[in-house]
Scaffold this active site. Structure first.
Site, mmCIF file in Angstrom:
data_model
loop_
_atom_site.group_PDB
_atom_site.id
_atom_site.type_symbol
_atom_site.label_atom_id
_atom_site.label_comp_id
_atom_site.label_asym_id
_atom_site.label_seq_id
_atom_site.Cartn_x
_atom_site.Cartn_y
_atom_site.Cartn_z
ATOM 1 N N SER A 148 0.865 -1.177 0.000
ATOM 2 C CA SER A 148 0.000 0.000 0.000
ATOM 3 C C SER A 148 0.904 1.230 0.000
ATOM 4 O O SER A 148 2.109 1.110 0.290
ATOM 5 C CB SER A 148 -0.855 -0.019 1.277
ATOM 6 O OG SER A 148 -1.406 1.254 1.532
ATOM 7 N N TYR A 161 -2.634 -0.529 10.498
ATOM 8 C CA TYR A 161 -2.657 -0.969 9.089
ATOM 9 C C TYR A 161 -1.315 -0.620 8.424
ATOM 10 O O TYR A 161 -0.722 -1.447 7.721
ATOM 11 C CB TYR A 161 -3.815 -0.274 8.368
ATOM 12 C CG TYR A 161 -3.923 -0.550 6.876
ATOM 13 C CD1 TYR A 161 -4.562 -1.690 6.401
ATOM 14 C CD2 TYR A 161 -3.403 0.353 5.934
ATOM 15 C CE1 TYR A 161 -4.679 -1.933 5.029
ATOM 16 C CE2 TYR A 161 -3.514 0.117 4.562
ATOM 17 C CZ TYR A 161 -4.161 -1.027 4.122
ATOM 18 O OH TYR A 161 -4.266 -1.264 2.758
#
Ligand code: NDP
Length: 257
Positions: A148, A161
């Site tokens: 990501s 995350y």
């Protein structure tokens, strides 16, 4: 076919994509199928996995499915063994399954923290280990981990995350360190912001969308199909000497402040 284009062909290759019942995983499954790969859809729900695989077959692709939760070692190992035995070698693995949980770090729920680590990190370890054992025996294989922009940049509310996605970047390098000499290429794709269920809270927030479009040099959200070029490249012979890299597909977001 032109020699150079042949480098990108996935004909004769089988690809397993975790969490491919929807979102980015499904788009990547379609993208790889479009380059000629046989697809193994993965979902925790058998009916959903079967339906998605059937839909790909209706579209003219070759697709089957494997049912497992990436966090359940027993399910993972037995499903991978079954695919290898009944369908054939898994040549390409995309570790895509992932979750998001949002809350301020000081009040972040411990259960949510553990769940994030279990799915986004333990899951990649479990599935990669089970598949890589077969790839190592064959002396070839392609592993693509989905990171990501949070593999590189933090944001308030999603520190756990970001910790998992930062770890994915290093786990990718670790796979390269140990498996490159055995013919495996392990790389990561780091998507920017794409409209999927995972980002529903952000997509539905006009203030965030406005900020994102200003912050992203391309000036817009990504479309999930736009991840397929990078995935086909990293899954194909075109990337045989590319290893341990994280390729950002983010409209330029991580290149500018
Ligand atoms: P979605 O929420 O749309 O889809 C996630 C998929 O993962 C679903 O198919 C889900 O299955 C599956 N999944 C979740 N937990 C498990 C599990 N334990 N075992 C097996 N499958 C599981 O998310 P996206 O498509 O947006 O995200 C896919 C990946 O891309 C994730 O790793 C995410 O972190 C990453 N990513 C996404 C970005 C974006 O902008 N959307 C940006 C950067 C990275 P089910 O349907 O059963 O819940």
């Amino acid at each position: 076919m032109d020699q150079t284009l042949k480098l990108f062909s996935l004909r004769g290759r089988r690809a397993l994509i975790t969490g491919s019942g929807r979102g980015i995983g499904l788009a990547l499954a379609r993208g790889l199928a479009g380059a000629g790969a046989s697809i193994v859809i993965n979902d925790r729900n058998e009916q959903k996995a079967a339906d998605v695989a059937a839909r790909l077959c209706e579209e003219g692709h070759d697709a089957g499915f494997a049912v497992f939760d990436v966090t359940d070692r027993e399910q993972v190992v037995s499903a991978i063994e079954r695919v290898e035995r009944d369908a054939g070698a898994i040549d390409i693995l995309i570790n895509n399954a992932g979750i998001q949980r949002r809350a301020p770090l000081e009040s972040f729920d411990e259960g949510d923290w553990s769940e994030l680590l279990r799915v986004n990190l333990d899951g990649v370890f479990q599935v990669s280990q089970a598949v890589a054992r077969h790839m190592l025996a064959r002396g070839r294989g392609k592993i693509i981990n989905i990171g990501s922009v949070q593999s590189e940049l933090a944001r308030p509310g999603i520190a756990p995350y970001a910790a998992t996605k930062g770890a994915i970047r290093m786990l990718t390098k670790g796979m390269c360190a140990e498996w490159a000499r055995h013919g495996i290429q392990a790389n990561a794709i780091a998507p920017g912001y794409f409209e999927t269920d995972l980002n529903r809270a952000l997509v539905d927030d006009p203030a965030f969308s406005e900020w994102l479009c200003k912050r992203t040099p391309a000036g817009r959200w990504g479309r999930v199909e736009e991840l397929c070029g990078a995935a086909v490249f990293l899954a194909s012979a075109a990337s045989d000497f590319v290893n341990g890299q994280t390729l950002f597909v983010d409209g330029g977001l991580t290149s500018v402040v």
